[in-house]
Design an enzyme around this catalytic site. Sequence first.
Site, short mmCIF file in Angstrom:
data_model
loop_
_atom_site.label_atom_id
_atom_site.label_comp_id
_atom_site.label_asym_id
_atom_site.label_seq_id
_atom_site.Cartn_x
_atom_site.Cartn_y
_atom_site.Cartn_z
NE ARG A 130 -4.01 -2.04 1.99
CZ ARG A 130 -3.90 -3.09 2.78
NH1 ARG A 130 -2.96 -3.13 3.71
NH2 ARG A 130 -4.73 -4.10 2.69
CE LYS A 152 -0.11 14.16 -13.98
NZ LYS A 152 -0.44 14.68 -15.33
CD GLU A 194 7.63 16.50 -21.99
OE1 GLU A 194 6.91 17.47 -21.71
OE2 GLU A 194 7.17 15.33 -22.18
CE LYS A 236 6.03 17.50 -13.47
NZ LYS A 236 6.14 16.30 -14.26
CD GLU A 246 -3.41 16.66 -14.91
OE1 GLU A 246 -2.22 16.36 -14.83
OE2 GLU A 246 -4.14 16.27 -15.82
NE ARG A 250 1.21 17.09 -12.19
CZ ARG A 250 1.93 16.30 -11.43
NH1 ARG A 250 1.72 16.29 -10.12
NH2 ARG A 250 2.85 15.52 -11.94
CG ASN A 254 -0.87 16.75 -19.24
OD1 ASN A 254 0.17 16.13 -19.10
ND2 ASN A 254 -1.82 16.74 -18.33
CG HIS A 257 1.69 15.71 -22.87
ND1 HIS A 257 2.37 16.89 -23.09
CD2 HIS A 257 2.52 14.93 -22.14
CE1 HIS A 257 3.56 16.81 -22.50
NE2 HIS A 257 3.68 15.64 -21.93
CG HIS A 261 -0.90 10.84 -24.50
ND1 HIS A 261 -1.54 11.09 -23.32
CD2 HIS A 261 0.42 10.97 -24.24
CE1 HIS A 261 -0.65 11.38 -22.38
NE2 HIS A 261 0.54 11.32 -22.92
CG HIS A 274 6.39 11.06 -23.90
ND1 HIS A 274 5.02 10.91 -23.90
CD2 HIS A 274 6.65 12.12 -23.10
CE1 HIS A 274 4.48 11.83 -23.13
NE2 HIS A 274 5.44 12.58 -22.63
#
Length: 370
Positions: A130, A152, A194, A236, A246, A250, A254, A257, A261, A274
């Site tokens: 956990r 993330k 980035e 960041k 987010e 935040r 992206n 992105h 994606h 990426h």
Amino acid sequence: MTTVRQAAPAAIERVTIELGERSYPIVIGPGLLGDTAAVQSLVTARDLLIVTNETVAPLYLEAAQRALGPGRRTSTVVLPDGETYKTLESVSRIFDALVDARLNRDAAVVALGGGVIGDMAGFAAACYQRGIDYVQMPTTLLAQVDSSVGGKTAVNHPQGKNLIGAFHQPRCVIADTRTLDTLPVREYRAGLAEVVKYGLIYDAAFFEWLDAHAEALVQREDAAVMRAIRRSCEIKAQIVAEDEREHGLRAILNLGHTFGHAIETATGYGEWLHGEAVAAGMVLAADLSTRLGWLPAADRDRAVRLLERFGLPVAAPRIGATQARELMGMDKKVLGGRLRLVLLRSLGAAEVVADYDADALREVLEAHFG
Ligand code: NAD
Ligand code: GLY
């Protein structure tokens, strides 16, 4: 008397992610993996599992083990290399290694590698018993400016990037910029995408600086690379401190992105890096922003030119507008059936928008994806 010439101590930069009791440092500097004292003071767990891959292990595993010091119980798992292996199966191998080494809640995972390793090791740490600690030791530019920072973690699903994951902040990020010396040029350039993103979304002055120092960055000049990494991490850090999970701000991280994606998924993970997909995606986002009357065309064109100077692809693959739109619908930014997009109000200012003109989006998709 002999004079011993000593090299000036290498500059070490430190940026803090302010998250209350979960705050942590990002330590950036050349040769950090050789700085045993620094690494040992940052990593406190006695039992460790180092997660790395078959490309990075021969280059840096020994240095990382040495830096972590002998007074610990350290195991290692070496995964196959590549975005195609960013899967639950690979994470399962990390769980097996944690169990085999009988590691408990006071153990920590060390992610030694690029964003793929960092995302998987972080996700395994988020789930194992956990949640246990983890440390990021990013070795790609992309990981040093982006993926190792902010908590993330995720793996891919065949139908979508990063669909299975968790928020789980590392205990620290140790970014040895010397590791970038062995990074293939294509990977280095993908990281620069980035870096450009931070200028576009948040800091027009940083964009200007990148424009002025593009050649130094392409040549990987130490001072320019350090400054680009530090400023990227600062931006960041500010955004993550304000909106860790987010709920709003935040999402501007992206930029490009959602389009990117779709490119990565349509072409099969791994064909487009990426960062390359993000570069082409940012061109679409900038173009849509211009068509909506927000971003002056001259600024869109400057952004495209800077990406080109960094050797990044600015033309999207012809995957078809219909397929692209469908894949974009799997993006995590879909809310209440409406696809939200990160667009540019101006150079240096991004916004998450849901009420854009759908016709303008269709036109952009058709123009760029065919
Ligand atoms: P990557 O991890 O695949 O690394 C790129 C390549 O470089 C790999 O082949 C790797 O083995 C190799 N490599 C790593 N370090 C090296 C070194 N120092 N010398 C030589 N080779 C080296 O790719 P990446 O660009 O680092 O990361 C991309 C991933 O990061 C994607 O999966 C993306 O989804 C994820 N990402 C996550 C976040 C986040 O916030 N968690 C943000 C951005 C991207
Ligand atoms: N790379 C997007 C984020 O960290 O939020």
